[in-house]
Design a protein around this motif. Structure first.
Motif, PDB file in Angstrom:
ATOM      1  N   PRO A 222       0.816  -1.216   0.000  1.00 43.75           N
ATOM      2  CA  PRO A 222       0.000   0.000   0.000  1.00 43.75           C
ATOM      3  C   PRO A 222       0.853   1.270   0.000  1.00 43.75           C
ATOM      4  O   PRO A 222       2.036   1.248   0.346  1.00 43.75           O
ATOM      5  CB  PRO A 222      -0.799  -0.117   1.300  1.00 43.75           C
ATOM      6  CG  PRO A 222       0.112  -0.889   2.208  1.00 43.75           C
ATOM      7  CD  PRO A 222       0.848  -1.867   1.316  1.00 43.75           C
ATOM      8  N   LEU A 224       0.888   5.173   1.551  1.00 44.89           N
ATOM      9  CA  LEU A 224       0.306   6.042   2.567  1.00 44.89           C
ATOM     10  C   LEU A 224      -0.040   7.391   1.945  1.00 44.89           C
ATOM     11  O   LEU A 224       0.836   8.084   1.419  1.00 44.89           O
ATOM     12  CB  LEU A 224       1.290   6.234   3.716  1.00 44.89           C
ATOM     13  CG  LEU A 224       0.804   7.040   4.929  1.00 44.89           C
ATOM     14  CD1 LEU A 224      -0.376   6.339   5.595  1.00 44.89           C
ATOM     15  CD2 LEU A 224       1.945   7.242   5.930  1.00 44.89           C
ATOM     16  N   GLN A 225      -1.315   7.747   1.972  1.00 47.30           N
ATOM     17  CA  GLN A 225      -1.794   9.006   1.407  1.00 47.30           C
ATOM     18  C   GLN A 225      -2.694   9.703   2.423  1.00 47.30           C
ATOM     19  O   GLN A 225      -3.795   9.221   2.698  1.00 47.30           O
ATOM     20  CB  GLN A 225      -2.561   8.771   0.102  1.00 47.30           C
ATOM     21  CG  GLN A 225      -1.709   8.273  -1.053  1.00 47.30           C
ATOM     22  CD  GLN A 225      -2.486   8.209  -2.357  1.00 47.30           C
ATOM     23  OE1 GLN A 225      -3.715   8.249  -2.377  1.00 47.30           O
ATOM     24  NE2 GLN A 225      -1.776   8.113  -3.467  1.00 47.30           N
ATOM     25  N   GLY A 226      -2.196  10.814   2.976  1.00 42.89           N
ATOM     26  CA  GLY A 226      -3.014  11.587   3.902  1.00 42.89           C
ATOM     27  C   GLY A 226      -3.507  10.817   5.091  1.00 42.89           C
ATOM     28  O   GLY A 226      -4.649  10.985   5.539  1.00 42.89           O
ATOM     29  N   GLY A 227      -2.670   9.936   5.630  1.00 50.38           N
ATOM     30  CA  GLY A 227      -3.056   9.157   6.798  1.00 50.38           C
ATOM     31  C   GLY A 227      -3.828   7.896   6.480  1.00 50.38           C
ATOM     32  O   GLY A 227      -4.163   7.131   7.391  1.00 50.38           O
ATOM     33  N   GLN A 228      -4.123   7.651   5.203  1.00 54.88           N
ATOM     34  CA  GLN A 228      -4.846   6.452   4.785  1.00 54.88           C
ATOM     35  C   GLN A 228      -3.952   5.588   3.895  1.00 54.88           C
ATOM     36  O   GLN A 228      -3.044   6.096   3.230  1.00 54.88           O
ATOM     37  CB  GLN A 228      -6.115   6.836   4.004  1.00 54.88           C
ATOM     38  CG  GLN A 228      -7.086   7.710   4.781  1.00 54.88           C
ATOM     39  CD  GLN A 228      -7.695   6.989   5.963  1.00 54.88           C
ATOM     40  OE1 GLN A 228      -8.014   5.802   5.870  1.00 54.88           O
ATOM     41  NE2 GLN A 228      -7.869   7.694   7.071  1.00 54.88           N
ATOM     42  N   LEU A 229      -4.205   4.294   3.897  1.00 52.38           N
ATOM     43  CA  LEU A 229      -3.462   3.376   3.040  1.00 52.38           C
ATOM     44  C   LEU A 229      -4.237   3.139   1.750  1.00 52.38           C
ATOM     45  O   LEU A 229      -5.394   2.712   1.785  1.00 52.38           O
ATOM     46  CB  LEU A 229      -3.216   2.052   3.753  1.00 52.38           C
ATOM     47  CG  LEU A 229      -2.225   2.091   4.919  1.00 52.38           C
ATOM     48  CD1 LEU A 229      -2.136   0.721   5.584  1.00 52.38           C
ATOM     49  CD2 LEU A 229      -0.845   2.543   4.458  1.00 52.38           C
ATOM     50  N   LYS A 230      -3.590   3.408   0.630  1.00 49.62           N
ATOM     51  CA  LYS A 230      -4.189   3.162  -0.679  1.00 49.62           C
ATOM     52  C   LYS A 230      -3.587   1.892  -1.262  1.00 49.62           C
ATOM     53  O   LYS A 230      -2.363   1.764  -1.350  1.00 49.62           O
ATOM     54  CB  LYS A 230      -3.925   4.329  -1.633  1.00 49.62           C
ATOM     55  CG  LYS A 230      -4.342   4.054  -3.071  1.00 49.62           C
ATOM     56  CD  LYS A 230      -3.903   5.159  -4.020  1.00 49.62           C
ATOM     57  CE  LYS A 230      -4.218   4.804  -5.479  1.00 49.62           C
ATOM     58  NZ  LYS A 230      -3.768   5.866  -6.410  1.00 49.62           N
ATOM     59  N   TYR A 231      -4.435   0.951  -1.669  1.00 51.84           N
ATOM     60  CA  TYR A 231      -3.977  -0.265  -2.336  1.00 51.84           C
ATOM     61  C   TYR A 231      -4.247  -0.140  -3.832  1.00 51.84           C
ATOM     62  O   TYR A 231      -5.309   0.332  -4.247  1.00 51.84           O
ATOM     63  CB  TYR A 231      -4.687  -1.506  -1.776  1.00 51.84           C
ATOM     64  CG  TYR A 231      -4.160  -1.932  -0.427  1.00 51.84           C
ATOM     65  CD1 TYR A 231      -3.138  -2.864  -0.327  1.00 51.84           C
ATOM     66  CD2 TYR A 231      -4.681  -1.386   0.750  1.00 51.84           C
ATOM     67  CE1 TYR A 231      -2.649  -3.268   0.917  1.00 51.84           C
ATOM     68  CE2 TYR A 231      -4.190  -1.780   1.994  1.00 51.84           C
ATOM     69  CZ  TYR A 231      -3.177  -2.718   2.068  1.00 51.84           C
ATOM     70  OH  TYR A 231      -2.688  -3.096   3.295  1.00 51.84           O
TER      71      TYR A 231
END
Length: 246
Positions: A222, A224-231
């Motif tokens: 993943p 890390l984008q803005g505190g969120q994990l993008k898969y």
């Protein structure tokens, strides 16, 4: 890919596959380099430490154009899946122009040296460098330090207008590892690990050294984008005979 080729990739951090693309396919790619909208619309230059320019065009999305057809052709996607050991996602594609007499150098770096700062959690990422012209020592072929992917990620900082690996660390490890000039015939492809140290000299020859590079990420890695994990989603697998497509 054979078990021997996979083992070589794991040991060295790269795998050269000769003549992966035909002359007809190369001619189509070069026509798109010289006259296509996608390359022209996203081209920019990066100066090396001597002021020479390396020109680069990059995009992060698949579309219906020829470059996308190449990026998803089975001989690339399936090879990357085997080397990653899991499913692969398209990350980005780029055309690099190192033109005769003027093409700039690229400093020693790891691709993950950039991509770590972009938030990718693991270095389970691969680049595939496709030679559109013959790549030789004279026109600034890729240079790699064999096995350097096992060093882990090095610190990177500014070197001229580029981002390069820590110079002191490079000086320390160069004597420990084999320096390989990755000379390539047109249509050959170099698959290499995101932590492999690589560079290239300036092109002061009479011959262009143009290339298309496709970068892939493991779907289990993943960002890390803005505190969120993008898969990232699995890369589609397109047509083997992509050159026949409009």
């Amino acid at each position: 890919m054979t078990h021997e080729e996979v083992a070589r990739y794991q040991r060295d951090g790269y795998l050269l596959v000769n003549k992966l693309f035909s002359k007809e396919e190369l001619d189509r790619m070069i026509r798109e380099v010289e006259g296509g909208d996608r390359v022209a619309s996203s081209m920019y230059s990066s100066n090396d430490s001597s002021g020479r320019k390396a020109r680069l065009s990059i995009w992060h999305e698949l579309g219906s154009d020829m470059w996308s057809n190449v990026s998803i052709c089975p001989r690339l996607v399936n090879g990357v899946r085997i080397l990653l050991g899991e499913d692969a996602a398209f990350f980005h594609g780029k055309v690099m122009l190192k033109e005769a007499h003027s093409g700039g150098a690229w400093e020693w770096h790891q691709d993950y040296g950039y991509w770590y700062d972009q938030g990718f959690i693991y270095p389970n990422m691969i680049s595939v460098f496709i030679a559109l012209d013959a790549a030789t020592r004279e026109n600034g072929c890729l240079q790699v330090l064999r096995g350097s992917h096992k060093l882990g990620r090095l610190e990177h900082g500014r070197v001229g207008e580029q981002t390069g690996a820590d110079v002191n660390r490079i000086n320390q490890v160069e004597s420990m590892l084999d320096l390989v000039h990755a000379e390539m015939e047109p249509g050959s492809a170099l698959f290499f690990h995101s932590n492999l140290l690589h560079s290239s000299a300036a092109n002061v020859s009479d011959y262009h050294r143009r290339s298309f590079i496709v970068c892939y990420n493991a779907t289990g890695n993943p960002q890390l984008q803005g505190g969120q994990l993008k898969y990232y989603k699995s890369c589609p697998v397109g047509a083997e005979e992509w050159v026949q497509l409009p």
